[in-house]
Design a protein around this motif. Structure first.
Motif, PDB file in Angstrom:
ATOM      1  N   GLU A 163       2.418  -1.943  -4.391  1.00 22.21           N
ATOM      2  CA  GLU A 163       3.269  -0.905  -3.796  1.00 22.21           C
ATOM      3  C   GLU A 163       3.262   0.369  -4.652  1.00 22.21           C
ATOM      4  O   GLU A 163       2.706   0.392  -5.748  1.00 22.21           O
ATOM      5  N   THR A 177      -3.520   3.823  -1.100  1.00 25.51           N
ATOM      6  CA  THR A 177      -2.154   4.254  -0.782  1.00 25.51           C
ATOM      7  C   THR A 177      -2.084   4.839   0.633  1.00 25.51           C
ATOM      8  O   THR A 177      -1.001   4.918   1.224  1.00 25.51           O
ATOM      9  N   ALA A 228       0.765  -2.156   0.389  1.00 25.85           N
ATOM     10  CA  ALA A 228      -0.421  -1.465   0.897  1.00 25.85           C
ATOM     11  C   ALA A 228      -1.457  -2.443   1.426  1.00 25.85           C
ATOM     12  O   ALA A 228      -2.358  -2.063   2.175  1.00 25.85           O
ATOM     13  N   THR A 229      -1.343  -3.713   1.019  1.00 24.05           N
ATOM     14  CA  THR A 229      -2.265  -4.757   1.490  1.00 24.05           C
ATOM     15  C   THR A 229      -1.415  -5.951   1.910  1.00 24.05           C
ATOM     16  O   THR A 229      -0.201  -5.962   1.678  1.00 24.05           O
ATOM     17  N   SER A 249       6.759   7.117   3.877  1.00 26.06           N
ATOM     18  CA  SER A 249       7.656   5.970   3.734  1.00 26.06           C
ATOM     19  C   SER A 249       8.971   6.412   3.101  1.00 26.06           C
ATOM     20  O   SER A 249      10.040   5.903   3.446  1.00 26.06           O
ATOM     21  N   THR A 263       5.351  -1.033   6.362  1.00 27.98           N
ATOM     22  CA  THR A 263       4.878   0.355   6.434  1.00 27.98           C
ATOM     23  C   THR A 263       3.353   0.401   6.457  1.00 27.98           C
ATOM     24  O   THR A 263       2.778   1.482   6.482  1.00 27.98           O
ATOM     25  N   SER A 264       2.702  -0.766   6.401  1.00 29.54           N
ATOM     26  CA  SER A 264       1.236  -0.764   6.533  1.00 29.54           C
ATOM     27  C   SER A 264       0.821  -1.748   7.623  1.00 29.54           C
ATOM     28  O   SER A 264       1.516  -2.733   7.889  1.00 29.54           O
ATOM     29  N   ARG A 265      -0.315  -1.502   8.219  1.00 36.47           N
ATOM     30  CA  ARG A 265      -0.826  -2.404   9.260  1.00 36.47           C
ATOM     31  C   ARG A 265      -1.120  -3.780   8.684  1.00 36.47           C
ATOM     32  O   ARG A 265      -0.889  -4.793   9.331  1.00 36.47           O
ATOM     33  N   ALA A 290      -2.953   3.410   3.162  1.00 44.03           N
ATOM     34  CA  ALA A 290      -2.556   2.330   4.086  1.00 44.03           C
ATOM     35  C   ALA A 290      -1.054   2.392   4.366  1.00 44.03           C
ATOM     36  O   ALA A 290      -0.578   1.831   5.356  1.00 44.03           O
ATOM     37  N   ILE A 291      -0.294   3.041   3.482  1.00 46.38           N
ATOM     38  CA  ILE A 291       1.162   3.136   3.653  1.00 46.38           C
ATOM     39  C   ILE A 291       1.474   4.349   4.528  1.00 46.38           C
ATOM     40  O   ILE A 291       1.584   5.484   4.040  1.00 46.38           O
TER      41      ILE A 291
END
Ligand code: OOG
Ligand code: MG
Length: 254
Positions: free
Chosen positions: A103, A190, A226-227, A200, A60-62, A192-193
Protein backbone atom coordinates in the motif's frame (compact mmCIF):
# COMPACT_ATOMS: atom_id res chain seq x y z
CA UNK A 1 -27.78 1.59 19.49
CA UNK A 2 -29.99 -1.39 18.72
CA UNK A 3 -29.32 -4.58 20.66
CA UNK A 4 -28.19 -6.38 17.50
CA UNK A 5 -25.59 -3.79 16.59
CA UNK A 6 -24.05 -4.00 20.05
CA UNK A 7 -24.07 -7.81 20.05
CA UNK A 8 -22.57 -8.10 16.57
CA UNK A 9 -19.91 -5.51 17.44
CA UNK A 10 -18.93 -7.52 20.51
CA UNK A 11 -18.85 -10.76 18.55
CA UNK A 12 -16.48 -9.29 15.96
CA UNK A 13 -14.35 -7.61 18.62
CA UNK A 14 -14.00 -10.93 20.48
CA UNK A 15 -13.16 -12.70 17.22
CA UNK A 16 -10.31 -10.23 16.64
CA UNK A 17 -9.09 -10.29 20.25
CA UNK A 18 -9.02 -14.05 20.56
CA UNK A 19 -8.15 -14.82 16.91
CA UNK A 20 -11.24 -16.99 16.53
CA UNK A 21 -13.14 -17.04 13.25
CA UNK A 22 -16.89 -16.37 13.29
CA UNK A 23 -19.59 -17.17 10.71
CA UNK A 24 -20.73 -14.42 8.34
CA UNK A 25 -23.53 -12.25 9.69
CA UNK A 26 -26.80 -14.09 9.11
CA UNK A 27 -29.27 -11.19 9.20
CA UNK A 28 -29.49 -8.81 6.25
CA UNK A 29 -27.72 -5.53 7.02
CA UNK A 30 -27.75 -2.13 5.39
CA UNK A 31 -24.42 -0.43 4.68
CA UNK A 32 -25.11 2.26 7.27
CA UNK A 33 -25.80 -0.43 9.89
CA UNK A 34 -22.56 -2.19 8.94
CA UNK A 35 -20.63 1.04 9.59
CA UNK A 36 -22.49 1.40 12.90
CA UNK A 37 -21.29 -2.08 13.91
CA UNK A 38 -17.76 -1.08 12.88
CA UNK A 39 -17.97 2.07 15.01
CA UNK A 40 -19.40 0.15 17.98
CA UNK A 41 -16.69 -2.52 17.80
CA UNK A 42 -14.02 0.19 17.63
CA UNK A 43 -15.57 1.86 20.68
CA UNK A 44 -14.85 -1.37 22.56
CA UNK A 45 -11.18 -1.05 21.57
CA UNK A 46 -11.08 2.63 22.54
CA UNK A 47 -12.59 1.62 25.88
CA UNK A 48 -9.56 -0.62 26.39
CA UNK A 49 -7.22 2.30 25.76
CA UNK A 50 -6.53 2.05 22.03
CA UNK A 51 -6.27 5.32 20.14
CA UNK A 52 -7.54 6.18 16.64
CA UNK A 53 -4.58 7.00 14.36
CA UNK A 54 -6.22 7.07 10.95
CA UNK A 55 -8.19 5.33 8.25
CA UNK A 56 -7.63 2.60 5.70
CA UNK A 57 -9.26 2.42 2.30
CA UNK A 58 -10.38 -0.88 0.82
CA UNK A 59 -11.09 -2.10 -2.71
CA UNK A 60 -9.39 0.79 -4.48
CA UNK A 61 -7.72 -1.54 -7.00
CA UNK A 62 -9.15 -4.04 -9.46
CA UNK A 63 -6.77 -6.72 -8.17
CA UNK A 64 -8.37 -6.49 -4.71
CA UNK A 65 -11.95 -6.29 -6.02
CA UNK A 66 -11.41 -9.37 -8.16
CA UNK A 67 -9.67 -11.33 -5.40
CA UNK A 68 -12.46 -10.71 -2.87
CA UNK A 69 -15.48 -10.38 -5.18
CA UNK A 70 -16.40 -6.96 -3.78
CA UNK A 71 -16.47 -3.88 -5.95
CA UNK A 72 -17.42 -0.92 -3.75
CA UNK A 73 -14.86 1.22 -1.97
CA UNK A 74 -14.96 0.87 1.81
CA UNK A 75 -13.01 2.21 4.76
CA UNK A 76 -11.92 1.07 8.21
CA UNK A 77 -10.42 2.62 11.33
CA UNK A 78 -6.73 2.27 12.28
CA UNK A 79 -5.53 2.34 15.90
CA UNK A 80 -2.13 2.71 17.54
CA UNK A 81 -2.22 -0.97 18.59
CA UNK A 82 -2.31 -2.01 14.92
CA UNK A 83 1.02 -0.33 14.13
CA UNK A 84 4.02 -2.62 13.72
CA UNK A 85 7.36 -0.88 13.48
CA UNK A 86 9.27 -1.13 10.23
CA UNK A 87 11.60 -4.14 10.52
CA UNK A 88 9.58 -5.53 13.43
CA UNK A 89 7.71 -8.79 13.72
CA UNK A 90 4.22 -10.18 14.24
CA UNK A 91 3.13 -13.39 15.98
CA UNK A 92 0.97 -15.48 13.70
CA UNK A 93 -1.08 -16.85 16.61
CA UNK A 94 -2.63 -13.42 17.18
CA UNK A 95 -4.35 -13.64 13.78
CA UNK A 96 -7.02 -15.87 12.25
CA UNK A 97 -5.61 -16.15 8.68
CA UNK A 98 -3.48 -13.08 7.98
CA UNK A 99 -2.61 -11.80 4.52
CA UNK A 100 -0.38 -8.94 3.44
CA UNK A 101 -0.69 -6.39 0.67
CA UNK A 102 1.41 -3.46 -0.63
CA UNK A 103 0.00 0.00 0.00
CA UNK A 104 0.88 3.70 0.05
CA UNK A 105 0.48 5.70 3.30
CA UNK A 106 -0.32 9.40 3.62
CA UNK A 107 0.44 11.45 6.73
CA UNK A 108 -1.76 14.53 7.15
CA UNK A 109 -0.66 17.94 8.38
CA UNK A 110 -4.17 19.43 8.35
CA UNK A 111 -7.76 18.17 8.77
CA UNK A 112 -9.36 16.61 5.70
CA UNK A 113 -13.08 15.93 5.38
CA UNK A 114 -15.89 15.95 2.86
CA UNK A 115 -15.80 16.64 -0.85
CA UNK A 116 -12.32 17.86 -1.80
CA UNK A 117 -10.36 18.12 -5.03
CA UNK A 118 -7.11 16.21 -5.52
CA UNK A 119 -5.24 19.50 -5.11
CA UNK A 120 -6.98 20.25 -1.80
CA UNK A 121 -6.26 16.71 -0.60
CA UNK A 122 -2.60 17.04 -1.55
CA UNK A 123 -2.28 20.32 0.31
CA UNK A 124 -3.29 18.53 3.54
CA UNK A 125 -0.51 15.93 3.09
CA UNK A 126 2.64 16.15 5.18
CA UNK A 127 4.45 13.06 3.85
CA UNK A 128 4.01 9.81 1.91
CA UNK A 129 5.46 6.37 2.57
CA UNK A 130 5.51 2.80 1.29
CA UNK A 131 3.40 0.60 3.56
CA UNK A 132 2.37 -3.01 4.11
CA UNK A 133 -1.08 -3.79 5.40
CA UNK A 134 -1.70 -7.05 7.25
CA UNK A 135 -5.38 -7.81 6.78
CA UNK A 136 -7.19 -10.52 8.72
CA UNK A 137 -10.84 -11.21 8.14
CA UNK A 138 -12.54 -12.46 11.26
CA UNK A 139 -14.94 -14.51 9.09
CA UNK A 140 -14.44 -18.19 8.39
CA UNK A 141 -12.50 -18.92 5.19
CA UNK A 142 -11.85 -15.18 4.61
CA UNK A 143 -15.30 -15.04 2.94
CA UNK A 144 -17.62 -12.07 3.33
CA UNK A 145 -20.20 -9.77 1.75
CA UNK A 146 -19.70 -6.03 1.46
CA UNK A 147 -21.63 -5.35 4.67
CA UNK A 148 -19.89 -8.22 6.52
CA UNK A 149 -16.45 -6.81 5.80
CA UNK A 150 -17.44 -3.24 6.69
CA UNK A 151 -18.81 -4.45 10.05
CA UNK A 152 -15.48 -6.26 10.59
CA UNK A 153 -13.59 -2.94 10.34
CA UNK A 154 -12.71 -3.76 6.73
CA UNK A 155 -10.36 -6.57 7.84
CA UNK A 156 -7.97 -4.05 9.49
CA UNK A 157 -5.47 -5.87 11.59
CA UNK A 158 -1.92 -4.47 11.49
CA UNK A 159 0.20 -2.25 9.30
CA UNK A 160 3.82 -1.27 8.75
CA UNK A 161 4.81 2.16 7.46
CA UNK A 162 8.21 2.68 5.80
CA UNK A 163 10.26 5.87 5.53
CA UNK A 164 8.32 9.11 5.14
CA UNK A 165 9.04 11.00 1.91
CA UNK A 166 8.22 14.57 0.94
CA UNK A 167 4.55 15.23 0.20
CA UNK A 168 5.39 16.46 -3.30
CA UNK A 169 6.89 13.09 -4.33
CA UNK A 170 5.08 12.15 -7.54
CA UNK A 171 3.08 8.99 -6.77
CA UNK A 172 2.07 8.38 -10.36
CA UNK A 173 2.87 4.85 -11.63
CA UNK A 174 5.61 3.86 -9.17
CA UNK A 175 6.73 0.26 -9.60
CA UNK A 176 6.63 -2.03 -6.57
CA UNK A 177 7.69 -5.53 -5.58
CA UNK A 178 6.45 -7.38 -2.51
CA UNK A 179 8.73 -10.31 -1.63
CA UNK A 180 8.76 -13.17 0.91
CA UNK A 181 12.30 -14.12 1.92
CA UNK A 182 13.61 -12.37 -1.16
CA UNK A 183 11.26 -14.20 -3.52
CA UNK A 184 8.82 -11.89 -5.33
CA UNK A 185 5.18 -12.55 -4.43
CA UNK A 186 3.56 -9.68 -6.25
CA UNK A 187 4.57 -6.99 -8.71
CA UNK A 188 2.56 -3.89 -9.29
CA UNK A 189 2.30 -0.16 -9.62
CA UNK A 190 0.79 2.64 -7.58
CA UNK A 191 -1.30 3.33 -10.70
CA UNK A 192 -3.35 0.25 -9.76
CA UNK A 193 -4.81 2.34 -6.90
CA UNK A 194 -7.62 4.18 -8.70
CA UNK A 195 -5.15 5.30 -11.38
CA UNK A 196 -3.30 7.41 -8.77
CA UNK A 197 -3.19 7.00 -4.96
CA UNK A 198 -4.22 10.63 -4.47
CA UNK A 199 -7.68 9.64 -5.76
CA UNK A 200 -7.92 7.25 -2.84
CA UNK A 201 -7.15 10.11 -0.45
CA UNK A 202 -9.96 12.15 -2.04
CA UNK A 203 -12.31 9.18 -1.53
CA UNK A 204 -11.06 8.79 2.05
CA UNK A 205 -12.03 12.40 2.81
CA UNK A 206 -15.52 11.72 1.49
CA UNK A 207 -16.01 8.43 3.36
CA UNK A 208 -14.54 9.89 6.56
CA UNK A 209 -17.12 12.69 6.52
CA UNK A 210 -19.94 10.30 5.66
CA UNK A 211 -19.09 7.93 8.51
CA UNK A 212 -17.92 10.58 11.00
CA UNK A 213 -14.31 9.41 11.23
CA UNK A 214 -12.07 12.36 12.15
CA UNK A 215 -9.03 12.95 9.92
CA UNK A 216 -6.68 15.49 11.43
CA UNK A 217 -3.05 16.59 11.40
CA UNK A 218 -1.09 13.45 12.28
CA UNK A 219 -3.68 11.02 10.86
CA UNK A 220 -2.42 8.20 8.65
CA UNK A 221 -4.39 7.06 5.61
CA UNK A 222 -3.69 3.77 3.84
CA UNK A 223 -4.67 4.07 0.19
CA UNK A 224 -5.57 0.40 -0.39
CA UNK A 225 -3.78 -2.66 -1.71
CA UNK A 226 -2.15 -2.24 -5.13
CA UNK A 227 -2.06 -6.01 -5.75
CA UNK A 228 -3.96 -9.04 -4.47
CA UNK A 229 -3.09 -9.96 -0.88
CA UNK A 230 -0.75 -12.88 -0.11
CA UNK A 231 -1.26 -15.36 2.77
CA UNK A 232 1.31 -15.21 5.58
CA UNK A 233 2.98 -18.12 7.30
CA UNK A 234 5.60 -18.36 10.05
CA UNK A 235 9.18 -17.78 8.94
CA UNK A 236 8.22 -15.31 6.22
CA UNK A 237 10.28 -12.15 6.05
CA UNK A 238 8.16 -9.75 4.04
CA UNK A 239 9.62 -6.78 2.18
CA UNK A 240 8.11 -4.12 -0.01
CA UNK A 241 10.29 -2.16 -2.38
CA UNK A 242 8.63 0.85 -3.96
CA UNK A 243 10.18 3.02 -6.64
CA UNK A 244 11.14 6.48 -5.26
CA UNK A 245 9.54 5.82 -1.85
CA UNK A 246 11.90 3.16 -0.48
CA UNK A 247 11.38 -0.09 1.37
CA UNK A 248 9.77 -1.51 4.48
CA UNK A 249 9.27 -4.94 5.94
CA UNK A 250 8.50 -7.23 8.86
CA UNK A 251 8.89 -10.86 9.92
CA UNK A 252 6.29 -13.45 10.82
CA UNK A 253 6.97 -15.50 13.96
CA UNK A 254 5.36 -18.68 15.20
C1 OOG B 1 -10.90 -6.22 2.91
C2 OOG B 1 -9.97 -5.07 3.03
C3 OOG B 1 -9.57 -4.49 1.69
C4 OOG B 1 -7.71 -3.19 0.53
O1 OOG B 1 -6.60 -2.67 0.62
O2 OOG B 1 -8.34 -3.24 -0.52
C5 OOG B 1 -8.28 -3.77 1.78
C6 OOG B 1 -10.20 -7.51 2.60
O3 OOG B 1 -9.69 -7.68 1.48
O4 OOG B 1 -10.21 -8.38 3.47
O5 OOG B 1 -7.65 -3.64 2.79
MG1 MG C 1 -5.60 -2.93 2.43
Amino acid sequence: MSRNIGALARQLDDAARFARAVPQIAEPLGLEEAYQIQAASMDLRFGRGERLVGLKMGFTSRAKMVQMGVSDMICGRLTDMMMVEDGGSIRIGRYVHPRVEPEVAFLLKAPLSGPVTALQALSAVDAVAPALEIIDSRYENFKFSLTDVVADNSSSSSFVVGPWNRADTDLDNLGLIMAFNGKPQAYGSTAAILGHPLRSLVAAARLAAQHRIPLNAGSIILAGGATAAAALSPGAHVTLEMEKLGRCGFSVEE
